[in-house]
Design a protein around this motif. Sequence first.
Motif, PDB file in Angstrom:
ATOM      1  N   PRO A  53     -16.044  11.479  72.455  1.00  0.00           N
ATOM      2  CA  PRO A  53     -14.801  10.987  71.846  1.00  0.00           C
ATOM      3  C   PRO A  53     -14.518  11.587  70.473  1.00  0.00           C
ATOM      4  CG  PRO A  53     -15.969   9.186  72.899  1.00  0.00           C
ATOM      5  CD  PRO A  53     -16.883  10.376  72.967  1.00  0.00           C
ATOM      6  N   ALA A  54     -15.526  11.665  69.620  1.00  0.00           N
ATOM      7  CA  ALA A  54     -15.322  12.212  68.281  1.00  0.00           C
ATOM      8  C   ALA A  54     -14.971  13.692  68.330  1.00  0.00           C
ATOM      9  CB  ALA A  54     -16.584  11.997  67.434  1.00  0.00           C
ATOM     10  N   GLU A  55     -15.545  14.385  69.301  1.00  0.00           N
ATOM     11  CA  GLU A  55     -15.295  15.814  69.451  1.00  0.00           C
ATOM     12  C   GLU A  55     -13.864  16.081  69.887  1.00  0.00           C
ATOM     13  OE1 GLU A  55     -17.404  19.542  71.807  1.00  0.00           O
ATOM     14  OE2 GLU A  55     -17.511  17.523  72.619  1.00  0.00           O
ATOM     15  N   LEU A  56     -13.315  15.209  70.707  1.00  0.00           N
ATOM     16  CA  LEU A  56     -11.963  15.398  71.201  1.00  0.00           C
ATOM     17  C   LEU A  56     -10.934  15.429  70.077  1.00  0.00           C
ATOM     18  CD1 LEU A  56     -11.766  13.150  74.400  1.00  0.00           C
ATOM     19  CD2 LEU A  56     -11.400  15.613  74.280  1.00  0.00           C
ATOM     20  N   VAL A  57     -11.210  14.695  69.008  1.00  0.00           N
ATOM     21  CA  VAL A  57     -10.230  14.560  67.931  1.00  0.00           C
ATOM     22  C   VAL A  57      -9.884  15.902  67.303  1.00  0.00           C
ATOM     23  CG1 VAL A  57      -9.792  13.508  65.678  1.00  0.00           C
ATOM     24  CG2 VAL A  57     -10.964  12.198  67.453  1.00  0.00           C
ATOM     25  N   THR A  58     -10.872  16.794  67.186  1.00  0.00           N
ATOM     26  CA  THR A  58     -10.632  18.078  66.508  1.00  0.00           C
ATOM     27  C   THR A  58     -10.822  19.289  67.414  1.00  0.00           C
ATOM     28  OG1 THR A  58     -12.950  18.183  65.775  1.00  0.00           O
ATOM     29  CG2 THR A  58     -11.374  17.126  64.292  1.00  0.00           C
ATOM     30  N   ARG A  59     -11.206  19.065  68.648  1.00  0.00           N
ATOM     31  CA  ARG A  59     -11.627  20.170  69.511  1.00  0.00           C
ATOM     32  C   ARG A  59     -10.592  21.285  69.642  1.00  0.00           C
ATOM     33  NH1 ARG A  59     -16.665  21.320  72.198  1.00  0.00           N
ATOM     34  NH2 ARG A  59     -16.192  23.073  73.523  1.00  0.00           N
TER      35      ARG A  59
END
Length: 226
Positions: free
Chosen positions: A126-132
């Motif tokens: 989830p955290a990775e999706l924010v800036t991916r």
Amino acid sequence: MKTLSGTLWGLVLAGLTAGAPAADLELEGNRLLVSGTLDGSAVKDFETHLAGGKVRTVVFENALGGSAEVAGDYARAIQAAGVNTEVKGQCQAACAYAFLAGKEHRFGRGFQVHALLIPMVGRPQPAELVTRWRGDEAQHTLAEFTTPAGGAAHGASDAAAAPAIAPEDGAKERWQPNQGVLFTSSPTLFGRVRNTFYCDGTQGRDLSRCELLPDADPYKLGVLTP
């Protein structure tokens, strides 16, 4: 909504499993339509069109497949020209990363089903999706697929700084058919419905087995711009 409707899955499936011809370019006013497989056969013509300064929007329409190296070529040309990008129908693999290089990147309008499949080597957190896929981060992700086997991912800050890696240098095509994050947009009587899924590639023709990713709106993630 755990899965998409059978009709929509059928339309998406037709794009994800069917073979596609080589890339085809068609200039319509200030819009350059790109379809087929981004296999490198039309890169020079694509770069020439964008260098001419007439093109304002690159429209990827049912552009399927292609290599990571070619994705970088298209992305560099799009960034250098500062043009917008748009998806109509299916956009997968190389097309997805070229699409993300646009100054503004959107799904087309009308009653067509749109699907953007961005290759990934594993399920995103989830955290990775924010800036991916925001800005240069999209090209960092692309580097995972262009790094020679056994090498470290390239740390270039933008697409222009990422060198092309020839097959003889050990580059390995590491994205797999039907594997990655799938963003879909389908028309309804009440407006468009957007969903995001992770497909691990084992689902075969049954894309309803792809995992729904909650709170993964493409606008919030930067995959689409308003």
